[in-house]
Design an enzyme around this catalytic site. Structure first.
Site, PDB file in Angstrom:
ATOM      1  N   LYS A  70       0.865  -1.129   0.147  1.00  0.00           N
ATOM      2  CA  LYS A  70       0.213   0.401   0.243  1.00  0.00           C
ATOM      3  C   LYS A  70       1.068   1.052   0.108  1.00  0.00           C
ATOM      4  O   LYS A  70       0.253   2.263  -0.776  1.00  0.00           O
ATOM      5  CB  LYS A  70      -0.576   0.200   0.766  1.00  0.00           C
ATOM      6  CG  LYS A  70      -2.055  -0.534   0.820  1.00  0.00           C
ATOM      7  CD  LYS A  70      -3.227  -0.961   2.377  1.00  0.00           C
ATOM      8  CE  LYS A  70      -4.126  -1.356   1.443  1.00  0.00           C
ATOM      9  NZ  LYS A  70      -5.191  -1.565   2.840  1.00  0.00           N
ATOM     10  N   ASN A  91      -5.086   1.740  -1.682  1.00  0.00           N
ATOM     11  CA  ASN A  91      -5.478   0.950  -1.551  1.00  0.00           C
ATOM     12  C   ASN A  91      -6.372   0.593  -3.199  1.00  0.00           C
ATOM     13  O   ASN A  91      -6.744  -0.736  -3.406  1.00  0.00           O
ATOM     14  CB  ASN A  91      -6.759   0.718  -0.462  1.00  0.00           C
ATOM     15  CG  ASN A  91      -7.742   0.515  -0.713  1.00  0.00           C
ATOM     16  OD1 ASN A  91      -7.959   2.144  -1.830  1.00  0.00           O
ATOM     17  ND2 ASN A  91      -8.842   0.391  -0.366  1.00  0.00           N
ATOM     18  N   GLY A 133      -2.383  -0.683   9.872  1.00  0.00           N
ATOM     19  CA  GLY A 133      -2.753   0.663   8.385  1.00  0.00           C
ATOM     20  C   GLY A 133      -4.161   0.684   8.367  1.00  0.00           C
ATOM     21  O   GLY A 133      -4.869   1.694   8.351  1.00  0.00           O
ATOM     22  N   ALA A 134      -5.579  -0.077   9.128  1.00  0.00           N
ATOM     23  CA  ALA A 134      -6.150  -0.323   9.445  1.00  0.00           C
ATOM     24  C   ALA A 134      -6.528   0.697  10.649  1.00  0.00           C
ATOM     25  O   ALA A 134      -7.933   1.251  10.134  1.00  0.00           O
ATOM     26  CB  ALA A 134      -7.775  -2.078   9.370  1.00  0.00           C
TER      27      ALA A 134
HETATM   28  P1  NAP Z   1      -1.611  -4.747  10.883  1.00  0.00           P
HETATM   29  O1  NAP Z   1      -1.172  -3.602   9.920  1.00  0.00           O
HETATM   30  O2  NAP Z   1      -1.170  -5.880  10.857  1.00  0.00           O
HETATM   31  O3  NAP Z   1      -1.950  -3.999  12.145  1.00  0.00           O
HETATM   32  C1  NAP Z   1      -2.721  -4.542  13.306  1.00  0.00           C
HETATM   33  C2  NAP Z   1      -2.591  -3.870  14.631  1.00  0.00           C
HETATM   34  O4  NAP Z   1      -3.114  -4.594  15.519  1.00  0.00           O
HETATM   35  C3  NAP Z   1      -1.092  -4.060  15.258  1.00  0.00           C
HETATM   36  O5  NAP Z   1      -1.394  -2.771  15.875  1.00  0.00           O
HETATM   37  C4  NAP Z   1      -0.990  -4.895  15.709  1.00  0.00           C
HETATM   38  O6  NAP Z   1       0.013  -4.956  16.934  1.00  0.00           O
HETATM   39  C5  NAP Z   1      -2.497  -5.339  16.769  1.00  0.00           C
HETATM   40  N1  NAP Z   1      -2.498  -6.320  16.789  1.00  0.00           N
HETATM   41  C6  NAP Z   1      -2.154  -7.933  15.602  1.00  0.00           C
HETATM   42  N2  NAP Z   1      -2.535  -9.005  17.019  1.00  0.00           N
HETATM   43  C7  NAP Z   1      -2.914  -7.680  18.290  1.00  0.00           C
HETATM   44  C8  NAP Z   1      -2.965  -9.218  19.642  1.00  0.00           C
HETATM   45  N3  NAP Z   1      -3.148 -10.387  19.581  1.00  0.00           N
HETATM   46  N4  NAP Z   1      -3.590  -8.610  20.968  1.00  0.00           N
HETATM   47  C9  NAP Z   1      -3.162  -7.339  20.567  1.00  0.00           C
HETATM   48  N5  NAP Z   1      -3.449  -6.225  19.577  1.00  0.00           N
HETATM   49  C10 NAP Z   1      -2.414  -6.880  18.380  1.00  0.00           C
HETATM   50  O7  NAP Z   1      -3.616  -4.468  10.400  1.00  0.00           O
HETATM   51  P2  NAP Z   1      -4.583  -4.576   9.685  1.00  0.00           P
HETATM   52  O8  NAP Z   1      -4.445  -4.343   7.816  1.00  0.00           O
HETATM   53  O9  NAP Z   1      -4.600  -2.763  10.187  1.00  0.00           O
HETATM   54  O10 NAP Z   1      -5.615  -4.847   9.764  1.00  0.00           O
HETATM   55  C11 NAP Z   1      -6.256  -4.738  11.412  1.00  0.00           C
HETATM   56  C12 NAP Z   1      -7.976  -5.760  11.364  1.00  0.00           C
HETATM   57  O11 NAP Z   1      -8.880  -5.018  10.080  1.00  0.00           O
HETATM   58  C13 NAP Z   1      -7.484  -6.890  10.458  1.00  0.00           C
HETATM   59  O12 NAP Z   1      -8.168  -8.573  11.115  1.00  0.00           O
HETATM   60  C14 NAP Z   1      -8.358  -6.996   9.008  1.00  0.00           C
HETATM   61  O13 NAP Z   1      -8.873  -8.338   8.307  1.00  0.00           O
HETATM   62  C15 NAP Z   1      -8.986  -5.989   9.152  1.00  0.00           C
HETATM   63  N6  NAP Z   1      -9.737  -5.251   8.471  1.00  0.00           N
HETATM   64  C16 NAP Z   1     -10.752  -5.329   8.002  1.00  0.00           C
HETATM   65  C17 NAP Z   1     -10.947  -4.212   6.966  1.00  0.00           C
HETATM   66  C18 NAP Z   1     -12.953  -3.851   6.355  1.00  0.00           C
HETATM   67  O14 NAP Z   1     -13.177  -3.701   5.392  1.00  0.00           O
HETATM   68  N7  NAP Z   1     -13.620  -4.509   6.998  1.00  0.00           N
HETATM   69  C19 NAP Z   1     -10.583  -3.936   5.959  1.00  0.00           C
HETATM   70  C20 NAP Z   1      -8.985  -3.900   6.491  1.00  0.00           C
HETATM   71  C21 NAP Z   1      -8.392  -4.530   7.512  1.00  0.00           C
HETATM   72  P3  NAP Z   1       1.421  -5.702  16.808  1.00  0.00           P
HETATM   73  O15 NAP Z   1       1.892  -4.665  15.205  1.00  0.00           O
HETATM   74  O16 NAP Z   1       2.029  -4.868  17.845  1.00  0.00           O
HETATM   75  O17 NAP Z   1       1.161  -6.720  16.256  1.00  0.00           O
END
Ligand code: NAP
Length: 277
Positions: A70, A91, A133-134
């Site tokens: 991204k 995106n 990112g989200a």
């Molecule tokens: P990302 O960039 O990997 O960020 C994930 C965040 O969650 C980070 O801050 C991470 O911290 C934290 N995290 C991960 N595991 C954890 C745990 N066990 N306990 C506490 N914090 C934790 O992922 P992302 O792209 O932001 O996506 C996050 C979620 O949103 C995903 O499930 C994704 O499928 C969902 N999402 C949904 C949509 C939609 O359209 N509905 C769009 C985008 C994303 P660390 O860096 O310390 O691991």
């Protein structure tokens, strides 16, 4: 029928095998009789430039971009929306006169299901779990679209939450934006958002409740449709929003940019759910 005239839209990411986007977009193209096809292509981290140049040369209509590309997609684009620049991430790529135009439709996708709660969110506090990112798209969307009085970003790594807050502070002129490691503010919050993967088939939740009936609990996780966080919120009588409306909302915004048409949401939703079955 795919023919010599069929236009091309591609998802670029790694991995892409799990994505619902090809089903969502191809079902929508078919439903509207649009002569387009959507493919998902895995692209190595160092090959995005070759992929986007190749797509341009092939005359592709557009692309979606997902993890890990991204930020690089934004850098490689000829132009970008203010929102994509603010987030440092794109995106969606749209074919423009001189090259790819970068957009970030996650923001619109996130805000759309909250539209009827704009006033309540703007008068209250919000808590966002996660700082990836989200979470950046969520925080920017709230600051730009319905700025809460106070917004706490809760992450297990303080430095990640602090970096997000530092990057987005320029957009927080009407919000007290804070980085936190504890969820102390949840009982007072009007809006609680999960932007971590917790609840994605692991039975876990970033917060165990209870909630109040006046609270809005929004989980970005879309599989399962009702996550453990949303189960607790529903049991408390809170308003709940799952991740599927955001997934469809960001897809619909990209679809609009490529085709100028409204995505048939019922068709898109059925196609997404079929890929999860
Ligand atoms: P990302 O960039 O990997 O960020 C994930 C965040 O969650 C980070 O801050 C991470 O911290 C934290 N995290 C991960 N595991 C954890 C745990 N066990 N306990 C506490 N914090 C934790 O992922 P992302 O792209 O932001 O996506 C996050 C979620 O949103 C995903 O499930 C994704 O499928 C969902 N999402 C949904 C949509 C939609 O359209 N509905 C769009 C985008 C994303 P660390 O860096 O310390 O691991």
């Amino acid at each position: 029928m795919i023919s010599a005239a069929t236009g091309l839209v591609v998802l670029l990411g790694d991995p892409v095998g799990h994505s619902a986007s090809p089903s969502i977009h191809n079902a929508s193209f078919r439903a509207l009789g649009l002569d387009l096809v959507y493919l998902a292509c895995r692209v190595d981290a160092d090959r995005l430039g070759a992929a986007t140049s190749g797509l341009w040369a092939l005359g592709a209509t557009g692309a979606n971009v997902t993890i890990p590309h991204k930020a690089e997609a934004l850098r490689l684009s000829a132009s970008a929306s203010d929102a994509a620049r603010a987030l440092g991430a794109a995106n969606t790529l749209v074919r423009a006169e001189t090259g790819w135009h970068a957009e970030n439709t996650d923001i619109d996708g996130f805000l759309e299901p909250l539209a009827s709660h704009t006033e309540a969110v703007g008068q209250g506090r919000a808590v966002v779990f996660g700082a990836g990112g989200a979470a950046r798209a969520v925080v920017y969307g709230l600051l730009a679209g319905m700025p809460p009085v106070r917004l706490d970003v809760v992450a297990r790594r303080a430095e990640q939450a602090e970096a997000l807050v530092a990057d987005l502070a320029p957009f927080a002129d009407r919000t007290d934006l804070r980085a936190c490691t504890e969820a102390d503010a949840v009982p007072e919050a009007t809006l609680v958002v999960n932007a971590t993967p917790l609840g994605m088939g692991d039975g876990r939740a970033p917060y165990r409740g209870p909630f109040r009936a006046s609270q809005i609990v929004y989980d970005l996780v879309y599989r399962p449709e009702v996550t453990p966080l949303l189960q607790v919120a529903e049991a408390s009588g809170a308003v709940t929003i799952g991740g599927l409306p955001m997934l469809l909302g960001q897809a619909a915004a990209s679809f609009r940019l490529w085709t100028g048409r409204e995505m048939p949401l019922g068709v898109a939703r059925d196609a997404a759910l079929a890929t999860f079955a």
